[in-house]
Design a protein around this motif. Structure first.
Motif, PDB file in Angstrom:
ATOM      1  N   ASP A  30       1.067  -0.857  -0.339  1.00 10.62           N
ATOM      2  CA  ASP A  30      -0.146   0.259   0.045  1.00 10.62           C
ATOM      3  C   ASP A  30       0.294   1.206   0.172  1.00 10.62           C
ATOM      4  O   ASP A  30       0.454   2.577  -0.739  1.00 10.62           O
ATOM      5  CB  ASP A  30      -0.781   0.226   1.003  1.00 10.62           C
ATOM      6  CG  ASP A  30      -2.384  -0.716   1.489  1.00 10.62           C
ATOM      7  OD1 ASP A  30      -2.848  -1.754   0.275  1.00 10.62           O
ATOM      8  OD2 ASP A  30      -2.625  -1.823   1.941  1.00 10.62           O
ATOM      9  N   SER A  31       1.595   0.996   0.961  1.00 11.23           N
ATOM     10  CA  SER A  31       2.815   2.070   1.203  1.00 11.23           C
ATOM     11  C   SER A  31       3.552   3.052  -0.538  1.00 11.23           C
ATOM     12  O   SER A  31       4.060   3.748  -0.211  1.00 11.23           O
ATOM     13  CB  SER A  31       3.524   2.136   2.288  1.00 11.23           C
ATOM     14  OG  SER A  31       2.742   2.166   3.205  1.00 11.23           O
ATOM     15  N   SER A  32       3.776   2.012  -1.129  1.00  8.54           N
ATOM     16  CA  SER A  32       4.618   2.117  -2.535  1.00  8.54           C
ATOM     17  C   SER A  32       4.171   2.675  -3.035  1.00  8.54           C
ATOM     18  O   SER A  32       4.748   2.778  -4.205  1.00  8.54           O
ATOM     19  CB  SER A  32       5.084   0.220  -2.636  1.00  8.54           C
ATOM     20  OG  SER A  32       4.313  -0.169  -3.121  1.00  8.54           O
ATOM     21  N   GLY A  33       2.535   2.737  -3.505  1.00 12.66           N
ATOM     22  CA  GLY A  33       2.081   2.567  -4.112  1.00 12.66           C
ATOM     23  C   GLY A  33       1.589   1.509  -5.861  1.00 12.66           C
ATOM     24  O   GLY A  33       1.402   1.838  -7.283  1.00 12.66           O
ATOM     25  N   VAL A  34       2.130   0.652  -5.281  1.00  6.25           N
ATOM     26  CA  VAL A  34       2.542   0.380  -6.982  1.00  6.25           C
ATOM     27  C   VAL A  34       1.472  -0.935  -6.614  1.00  6.25           C
ATOM     28  O   VAL A  34       0.679  -1.105  -5.785  1.00  6.25           O
ATOM     29  CB  VAL A  34       3.691  -0.805  -6.970  1.00  6.25           C
ATOM     30  CG1 VAL A  34       3.465  -1.981  -7.755  1.00  6.25           C
ATOM     31  CG2 VAL A  34       5.079  -0.348  -6.205  1.00  6.25           C
ATOM     32  N   GLN A  35       1.128  -0.731  -8.328  1.00  6.70           N
ATOM     33  CA  GLN A  35      -0.511  -1.559  -8.639  1.00  6.70           C
ATOM     34  C   GLN A  35       0.140  -2.845  -9.347  1.00  6.70           C
ATOM     35  O   GLN A  35      -0.800  -3.544  -9.286  1.00  6.70           O
ATOM     36  CB  GLN A  35      -1.286  -0.962  -9.347  1.00  6.70           C
ATOM     37  CG  GLN A  35      -1.321   0.970  -8.917  1.00  6.70           C
ATOM     38  CD  GLN A  35      -2.733   0.125  -8.060  1.00  6.70           C
ATOM     39  OE1 GLN A  35      -3.441  -0.235  -7.818  1.00  6.70           O
ATOM     40  NE2 GLN A  35      -2.669   0.963  -6.382  1.00  6.70           N
ATOM     41  N   ASP A  36       0.853  -3.020  -9.828  1.00  5.82           N
ATOM     42  CA  ASP A  36       1.413  -4.148 -10.559  1.00  5.82           C
ATOM     43  C   ASP A  36       2.503  -4.352 -10.764  1.00  5.82           C
ATOM     44  O   ASP A  36       3.855  -3.452 -10.879  1.00  5.82           O
ATOM     45  CB  ASP A  36       0.791  -3.793 -12.079  1.00  5.82           C
ATOM     46  CG  ASP A  36       0.220  -5.564 -13.555  1.00  5.82           C
ATOM     47  OD1 ASP A  36       0.843  -6.475 -12.043  1.00  5.82           O
ATOM     48  OD2 ASP A  36       0.267  -4.718 -14.462  1.00  5.82           O
ATOM     49  N   GLY A  37       2.898  -5.763  -9.921  1.00  7.46           N
ATOM     50  CA  GLY A  37       4.178  -5.667  -9.874  1.00  7.46           C
ATOM     51  C   GLY A  37       4.421  -7.470  -8.360  1.00  7.46           C
ATOM     52  O   GLY A  37       3.533  -7.977  -8.962  1.00  7.46           O
TER      53      GLY A  37
END
Lengths: 137, 137, 137
Positions: A30-37
């Motif tokens: 959540d903190s990373s903001g990564v949606q796809d990975g």
């Protein structure tokens, strides 16, 4: 492409302990903001494991019993000539593995219904760390 | 950077089955358009494995025999108090591992000559899934 | 995002050998210019392992002894009907694992104090390879 790193800290009360860290890993995602990975979840120690399996207390008991059978805690390991007494814990680390890479889709762990991430402490009652490194879009 | 996800579906006829998924994974890599990167190939279940080894029927027989020796199918696991009968399959998942990360170079699995990716079903005759997540340039 | 690939070559003098490749992997990371990301370190063979554990000779002796116990070298594996004599080495590969993904932060392996990367040769005295694929920013 984003790359985000965080660390989880442990200091278990028992020498052997199994800690469900699924929610903690999701918080880092959540903190990373990564949606796809992907996220790498990796123990920074050689006497602990990280694995994905069921959050069921009977099974966790089975896992520990089974580890004790195939690599006994009370064996006279050559590693103990260094003064250590945790030879078994290094072997348990090799069996269980010290890391997993977990998939992230739409910002969430892309898991099956029963998959949970565990930190498996094999030589605790001391400070330990797990790195969580998230990469993706 | 590209990130591409697909799922492979299984419903094996036997409870234990070893399925070579190398070509299926390569097809997902082809669809992704990734030329240089990695693919995470990960079972979405806790009673199945994903591993890389030889496509040799004798060896596959050896692997299953050996798993039965070090974690017997007919043992009275505490996990069975939940009504399940697949305690062994959770342990096999831990031994073999439920995921691999495979390298991609020039759009192709960058493998040695004998490396093949296997889906190892340990509690089949039901619908199961593997996620394939490709990341790279 | 950068993606950089290199290969490490081995031709061990003994059939079983444990080679510390931590510095070699760091050199590949240095060449890649990646500051933040991951490296996949993966044996390109099915009779070798890659793992992270302690650089302690007693422990390495323990690991080999233990592998010989749970998957003996002199057993009559069905795989040997192909003319091979290395059935055990395939099983050791499954136990230990043939790959690790290691985290990179500030251009350096983001490891705990005792973590070292090992190439574990289980059927050597021949040419073997490990791929190192670095991805990140």
């Amino acid at each position: 492409m984003k790359c985000h790193t965080d660390y989880l800290y442990f200091n278990t009360k028992k020498r052997h302990e199994f800690v469900n860290i699924t929610d903690k890993v999701q918080e880092v995602i959540d903190s990373s903001g990564v949606q796809d990975g992907m996220a790498l979840v990796s123990a920074m120690h050689i006497t602990a494991g990280v694995y994905v399996n069921d959050a069921e207390s009977g099974l966790i008991h089975d896992i520990e019993s089974w580890l004790k059978e195939i690599a006994p805690t009370n064996k006279n390991y050559r590693h103990h000539m260094t003064g250590e007494d945790n030879g078994y814990a290094h072997l348990w680390n090799l069996i269980v593995g010290h890391q997993v890479t977990v998939p992230i889709t739409k910002g969430t762990l892309d898991f099956g219904p029963w998959q949970q991430i565990y930190y498996a402490e094999f030589d605790g009652i001391r400070k330990k760390r797990v790195i969580v490194k998230v990469m993706g879009l």
